[in-house]
Scaffold this motif. Structure first.
Motif, PDB file in Angstrom:
ATOM      1  N   UNK A   1       0.853  -1.192   0.000  1.00  0.00           N
ATOM      2  CA  UNK A   1       0.000   0.000   0.000  1.00  0.00           C
ATOM      3  C   UNK A   1       0.887   1.239   0.000  1.00  0.00           C
ATOM      4  N   UNK A   2       0.632   2.170  -0.943  1.00  0.00           N
ATOM      5  CA  UNK A   2       1.512   3.329  -1.111  1.00  0.00           C
ATOM      6  C   UNK A   2       0.908   4.615  -0.556  1.00  0.00           C
ATOM      7  N   UNK A   3      -0.184   4.514   0.244  1.00  0.00           N
ATOM      8  CA  UNK A   3      -0.784   5.728   0.791  1.00  0.00           C
ATOM      9  C   UNK A   3      -1.525   5.423   2.093  1.00  0.00           C
ATOM     10  N   UNK A   4      -1.670   6.493   2.888  1.00  0.00           N
ATOM     11  CA  UNK A   4      -2.473   6.417   4.115  1.00  0.00           C
ATOM     12  C   UNK A   4      -3.830   7.023   3.779  1.00  0.00           C
ATOM     13  N   UNK A   5      -4.890   6.263   3.975  1.00  0.00           N
ATOM     14  CA  UNK A   5      -6.239   6.714   3.610  1.00  0.00           C
ATOM     15  C   UNK A   5      -7.045   6.978   4.879  1.00  0.00           C
ATOM     16  N   UNK A   6      -7.468   8.231   5.028  1.00  0.00           N
ATOM     17  CA  UNK A   6      -8.277   8.628   6.187  1.00  0.00           C
ATOM     18  C   UNK A   6      -9.691   8.923   5.692  1.00  0.00           C
ATOM     19  N   UNK A   7     -10.693   8.305   6.333  1.00  0.00           N
ATOM     20  CA  UNK A   7     -12.085   8.553   5.936  1.00  0.00           C
ATOM     21  C   UNK A   7     -12.900   8.969   7.159  1.00  0.00           C
ATOM     22  N   UNK A   8     -13.677  10.054   6.966  1.00  0.00           N
ATOM     23  CA  UNK A   8     -14.623  10.511   7.994  1.00  0.00           C
ATOM     24  C   UNK A   8     -13.958  11.000   9.273  1.00  0.00           C
ATOM     25  N   UNK A   9     -12.911  11.838   9.147  1.00  0.00           N
ATOM     26  CA  UNK A   9     -12.250  12.375  10.347  1.00  0.00           C
ATOM     27  C   UNK A   9     -13.092  13.495  10.950  1.00  0.00           C
ATOM     28  N   UNK A  10     -13.485  13.319  12.222  1.00  0.00           N
ATOM     29  CA  UNK A  10     -14.360  14.303  12.866  1.00  0.00           C
ATOM     30  C   UNK A  10     -13.780  14.790  14.195  1.00  0.00           C
ATOM     31  N   UNK A  11     -12.482  14.601  14.407  1.00  0.00           N
ATOM     32  CA  UNK A  11     -11.872  15.004  15.679  1.00  0.00           C
ATOM     33  C   UNK A  11     -11.817  16.534  15.768  1.00  0.00           C
ATOM     34  N   UNK A  12     -12.233  17.089  16.891  1.00  0.00           N
ATOM     35  CA  UNK A  12     -12.216  18.541  17.133  1.00  0.00           C
ATOM     36  C   UNK A  12     -12.933  19.307  16.016  1.00  0.00           C
ATOM     37  N   UNK A  13     -12.186  20.155  15.270  1.00  0.00           N
ATOM     38  CA  UNK A  13     -12.805  21.012  14.249  1.00  0.00           C
ATOM     39  C   UNK A  13     -12.967  20.333  12.891  1.00  0.00           C
ATOM     40  N   UNK A  14     -12.491  19.120  12.737  1.00  0.00           N
ATOM     41  CA  UNK A  14     -12.564  18.447  11.431  1.00  0.00           C
ATOM     42  C   UNK A  14     -14.018  18.058  11.125  1.00  0.00           C
ATOM     43  N   UNK A  15     -14.454  18.383   9.916  1.00  0.00           N
ATOM     44  CA  UNK A  15     -15.850  18.160   9.525  1.00  0.00           C
ATOM     45  C   UNK A  15     -15.958  17.009   8.522  1.00  0.00           C
ATOM     46  N   UNK A  16     -15.827  15.771   9.057  1.00  0.00           N
ATOM     47  CA  UNK A  16     -16.004  14.582   8.212  1.00  0.00           C
ATOM     48  C   UNK A  16     -15.034  14.581   7.021  1.00  0.00           C
ATOM     49  N   UNK A  17     -13.756  14.784   7.306  1.00  0.00           N
ATOM     50  CA  UNK A  17     -12.741  14.944   6.258  1.00  0.00           C
ATOM     51  C   UNK A  17     -12.289  13.581   5.720  1.00  0.00           C
ATOM     52  N   UNK A  18     -12.171  13.466   4.386  1.00  0.00           N
ATOM     53  CA  UNK A  18     -11.521  12.319   3.739  1.00  0.00           C
ATOM     54  C   UNK A  18     -10.234  12.819   3.116  1.00  0.00           C
TER      55      UNK A  18
END
Length: 538
Positions: free
Chosen positions: A1-18
């Protein structure tokens, strides 16, 4: 795997970031203050990487580690074990230096202990090993009729119960030992606490210096040297003890050297620390200018600041008794009081007994004693605090730290006269490598120290002993040079470093571990770095 994939980050001010982050690349997260940079990097990616790594350990190991909570996300894939190097301040401990936190000083100590050339602290001449005959001659110089004991220090300041050693000594016919300064009989061997350090010295012989004692003295010293691996201690009935080493002693000055071990070069160890400053490099003293910061205030208004912060009513009543006895006004500004009165309050009344009256819970109490003075009062309370801290063995308790800080706000530093600020005892300063003692090498800039060790000329024997140690020192110094810290010195105290410097030191230390496939998360590592040095950091 050549990447880190983040889905639905909602920590603190993050608004469901992919987001997808490429692996094996330097990735920079930028944005306005409060936009969620740290929330994504530290509180989401690092927290999840650390949590997964800790969960891979056994339940027993996990109880010793601080476990992070699961971040508010849908999923993260492609994570590596994560190491966070934040811009938090480095230890404020005055004993921490650039050399100790990078562990370079540990290698330096080992190097000097193994291949350093010993010189006499008094005359500066190289020191050779001391023969039994030279020891005997020096003991005979004590004078006829001198009564003394010959002891073999078989255990020197080491932890353990030493049951086997004491039992073996009894079987070999020895009757008495000196354990931590107390005489013990081997027929009833003492039970020692294995968690504490002990010193055990065997009584080999007791002698009186006479004309015919030379042969017996020689035999006793040889036996003691054999028991204690080249060390012998002569303890006269009157006068100071003498220690001899079969290995190092100055023939001209008669100075015997202690055992050359890495701890001799440690200012954090009693065996190497300067006895004058206890390895701090400076003497701390209670400064009258800090005790009375505002000389316009009167004693009643709180001129003595440390007495206003704790138990103020009690100390005010002490001052009432003083004013009554010595006839001064508590409402006069400090700088208007006579010099003798200020001296009396700060330094005491020289042991003169007087009566003190104070009121507690509506009842009056009185006692008689001398007045120790504000400075002596603070010194005594600090000493009691330090003793309690040592006895309880808790060096990080918040209450202890708070009291320690409260005392030190009234203290100033002056360089230690005994060691000149080098922190080390004179014997450690007399061992040289490349004609430089260890404290001089520590005072070099990292760039100069790298140059010194890279060009160090050694004998074939020294090279064989220290090749791997020197390689480690040179490599670690090179890492510090590469991250733009070549201007620092190894003896620079950690408390004086900026956040960016501290972070780059931790980064260089991590690089020195030679791990691969690790996810490093840095918090603005270029802070405090000149623009021209950014390329070196990258």
């Amino acid at each position: 795997m050549d990447k880190i994939t983040v889905k639905g980050a909602r920590e603190h001010n993050l608004k469901n970031i992919d987001v997808e982050i490429p692996r094996d690349k330097l990735v920079v997260i930028t944005g306005l203050s409060g936009s969620g940079k740290s929330s994504l990097a530290f509180d989401t990616i690092y927290a999840e990487g650390q949590r997964r790594y800790v969960e891979s350990l056994s339940a027993y190991a996990r109880q010793f580690l601080e476990q992070m909570g699961k971040p508010d996300i849908d999923s993260i894939e492609g994570l590596s074990p994560a190491i966070s190097i934040e811009q938090k301040s480095i230890s404020k401990n005055p004993r921490s230096t650039v050399g100790t936190i990078t562990e370079i000083y540990d290698y330096l100590r080992l190097c000097y202990a193994r291949i350093g050339l010993v010189h006499c602290p008094s005359c500066g001449k190289p020191i050779a090993s001391q023969t039994v005959q030279q020891m005997v001659d020096q003991i005979i110089d004590l004078g006829e009729g001198t009564r003394f004991s010959v002891l073999a220090p078989v255990v020197r300041d080491r932890k353990g119960e030493f049951k086997k050693e004491l039992d073996q000594l009894r079987k070999e016919g020895f009757a008495r030992v000196n354990v931590d300064g107390e005489l013990k009989d081997l027929s009833d061997p003492p039970k020692l606490d294995k968690t504490k350090k002990h010193t055990i010295e065997v009584y080999v012989d007791r002698l009186v210096l006479k004309a015919d004692v030379k042969q017996r003295l020689t035999d006793s010293i040889e036996l003691a040297l054999k028991l204690a691996e080249g060390l012998v201690k002569i303890s006269p009935l009157e006068g100071d003890d003498l220690e001899f080493s079969e290995r190092f002693a100055c023939i001209d000055c008669g100075i015997s050297f202690p055992e050359i071990t890495p701890r001799l070069f440690s200012f954090n160890n009693p065996h190497g620390a300067c006895p004058g400053c206890d390895g701090i490099g400076a003497r701390m003293f209670f400064d009258p200018d800090l005790i009375v910061p505002n000389e316009d205030l009167s004693l009643r208004e709180g001129a003595i600041e440390p007495w206003e912060r704790r138990n103020s009513p009690f100390f005010q009543q002490i001052l009432d008794s003083l004013a009554k006895k010595y006839g001064f006004d508590l409402y006069t500004a400090w700088d208007k009081l006579p010099a003798a009165t200020r001296e009396l309050i700060l330094k005491g009344n020289g042991g003169e007994e007087m009566e003190f009256v104070f009121e507690k819970n509506g009842r009056k109490h009185s006692f008689k004693r001398d007045f120790e003075g504000v400075v002596a009062n603070l010194e005594r309370r600090l000493a009691e605090h330090e003793r309690k801290r040592r006895e309880e063995g808790n060096q990080t308790d918040n209450d202890f730290e708070a009291v320690y800080e409260e005392f030190h706000r009234y203290m100033s530093k002056t360089p230690c006269e005994e060691c000149g600020g080098t922190r080390l005892r004179k014997e450690a300063r007399a061992v040289k490598l490349g004609n430089r003692p260890i404290h001089e090498v520590s005072a070099l800039s990292i760039k100069e120290a790298h140059k010194f060790f890279s060009g160090l000329k050694l004998t074939p024997r020294q090279h064989q002993i220290a090749e791997r140690i020197l390689r480690e020192i040179v490599d670690r110094l090179a890492f510090l040079v590469n991250v733009g810290l070549d201007y620092l010195t190894l003896d620079r105290t950690a408390a004086t470093l900026s956040g960016g410097e501290g972070q780059r030191i931790r980064l260089a230390t991590q690089i020195g571990s030679s791990l691969v496939g690790v996810l490093y998360i840095l918090d603005e590592p270029s802070i405090g770095l000149h623009q021209r040095d950014n390329d070196r950091l990258l």
